[in-house]
Design a protein around this motif. Structure first.
Motif, mmCIF file in Angstrom:
data_model
loop_
_atom_site.group_PDB
_atom_site.id
_atom_site.type_symbol
_atom_site.label_atom_id
_atom_site.label_comp_id
_atom_site.label_asym_id
_atom_site.label_seq_id
_atom_site.Cartn_x
_atom_site.Cartn_y
_atom_site.Cartn_z
ATOM 1 N N SER A 321 0.863 -1.176 0.000
ATOM 2 C CA SER A 321 0.000 0.000 0.000
ATOM 3 C C SER A 321 0.896 1.222 0.000
ATOM 4 N N ASN A 323 1.140 3.321 2.084
ATOM 5 C CA ASN A 323 1.630 3.578 3.440
ATOM 6 C C ASN A 323 2.709 2.589 3.865
ATOM 7 N N THR A 324 2.914 1.524 3.059
ATOM 8 C CA THR A 324 3.892 0.491 3.431
ATOM 9 C C THR A 324 4.859 0.224 2.286
ATOM 10 N N THR A 325 5.298 1.273 1.621
ATOM 11 C CA THR A 325 6.152 1.112 0.444
ATOM 12 C C THR A 325 7.517 0.542 0.781
#
Length: 437
Positions: A321, A323-325
């Motif tokens: 996501s 937010n979690t690259t």
């Protein structure tokens, strides 16, 4: 002693440079001999070595000409000025006014290949160049894209019983159209809706909006300079473009000011070409064209050896996501041996060990929810239900020169964008394939 050393260095440099030049001249001889066979009094202007071919420009009796060869010295095509008859001009003028009103004709040339001849028109408008192709009797000419070394062809596929059971007939698309010259290197496609697509091309940081009904580029949004842009996704009003090194460029296409946000995805592979947003999981999927480099070895030599060993074994797809690259997770391991076995068992092709699979794009089918992974190498699609390989679809090389992007309409119809020949007569294309009932 000092001078002796200098002399020896100069002799060595001269020796290697002279031999390199001699080798180049020897390589050029086989191309030039063919040029002089066609035109004994040819005056060679240049010999240019490109990635895929060698082009010789020359004049013959004062007339500019070009001959293009492959690396082995086989003539691909010959190009020369074309003096069209008034009847030919009248026929093509009607077609040009219908599809390219407002474009100016820059050059007209005759393309002669081993099997056929056709006319190329170089058109220009607002600094954008585009090529049109016509038969000698004034009809639109569709270039045959088949390569001599293909494992299969449109005819062998149509005769195959398994191919006939596929949910799409790739030999008979419901629509296929050529793109402008600026999109010859189209590399990715996404749909805003069933009639509007956004596209990117390899070398230009711009998003092109195309109407699939009238085939016209309506807008161009320049988001950065040059790069290697491989895929694109649209989620709501936000457009996300993938660069091959894992950098994502994102902007709001309804309120675009020229500024973008940039995020780097920490994926353990060097060349990334596929991007997809899964509406169900709200996760992005990203596919690696090349094998993983996250192998642990004691030495650099062992590390390199491990990568080479994995090159023909597997490819990976990761999920993340925005937010979690920094922590993408493994989504699917593609076993190339499974794909080869599937082709051998169902298509009865024996030479499967030469077939490669390097993901160039991916998409989830809106109805079956299966994951379709497209490979421009050897032109095929691997279909997965979870981690299980459920199908392999072979594409006719005559219709798909270099398939780089895949999408689906809401009814399940497939959309494929195919890159053209960088320095040749094959244009970029978009193909729409109707889903069988």
């Amino acid at each position: 002693m000092k001078y002796h050393s200098i002399i020896l260095v100069l002799i060595s440099v001269c020796f290697f440079n002279c031999n390199a030049q001699k080798t180049t001249e020897q390589d050029n001889d086989k191309f030039l001999s063919e040029v002089h066979r066609v035109c004994p009094k040819a005056e060679v202007i240049s010999v240019e070595q490109k990635m895929e071919s060698i082009e010789v420009d020359f004049t013959c009796d004062g007339k500019p000409m070009s001959m293009v060869f492959d690396k082995q010295g086989t003539l691909l095509y010959k190009e020369s000025p074309y003096n069209a008859s008034n009847q030919f001009k009248q026929k093509i003028d009607k077609k040009i006014q219908k599809t390219h009103a407002g474009w100016l004709l820059d050059e007209m040339s005759l393309i002669e290949t081993k099997d056929t001849s056709f006319v190329k028109l170089e058109m220009i408008k607002n600094g954008v160049e585009e090529s049109l192709f016509f038969t000698l009797d004034g009809k639109f000419y569709k270039v045959n894209k088949a390569q001599n070394n293909e494992t299969w062809s449109a005819q062998t596929l149509e005769d195959n019983s398994y191919y006939q059971t596929l949910p799409y007939n790739f030999s008979k698309p419901s629509k296929q159209f050529d793109l402008s010259e600026v999109l010859k290197e189209i590399s990715g496609i996404t749909l805003v809706n069933d009639s509007v697509a956004f596209c990117v091309q390899d070398e230009l940081g711009a998003v092109f909006q195309i109407n699939l009904n009238n085939e016209i580029i309506s807008t161009v949004a320049r988001f950065t300079d040059i790069g290697d842009f491989e895929d694109i996704q649209v989620v709501g009003n936000m457009v996300t473009i993938l660069r091959s090194d894992g950098v994502l460029f994102t902007f709001d296409y309804n309120n675009f000011s020229g500024k973008t946000s940039e995020i780097r995805i920490q994926v353990p592979c060097m060349n990334i070409e596929g991007l997809w947003f899964d509406q169900m999981s709200k996760q992005y999927l990203i596919s690696c064209k090349e094998p993983s480099v996250s192998v642990r070895s004691a030495t650099k030599k062992e590390h390199k050896q491990r990568i080479q060993e994995n090159a023909e074994k597997e490819r990976f797809i990761y999920s993340f996501s925005l937010n979690t690259t920094n922590h993408p997770t493994e989504y699917l391991a593609i076993e190339i041996a499974d794909i080869r076995s599937f082709i051998q068992d169902n298509y009865h092709i024996d030479s499967v060990q030469t077939i490669s699979f390097n993901p160039s794009a991916l998409a989830i089918h809106p109805q079956t929810k299966e994951l379709y992974v497209l490979s421009a190498s050897d032109r095929l699609i691997a279909v997965y239900n979870g981690e299980k390989l459920t199908n392999v679809m072979l594409l006719p090389p005559e219709l798909f020169y270099k398939p780089e992007g895949i999408e689906f309409l809401s009814n399940g119809d497939m959309v494929i964008c195919s890159e053209g020949m960088k320095k040749g007569y094959v244009q970029g294309q978009i193909t729409v394939l109707k889903m069988k009932n």
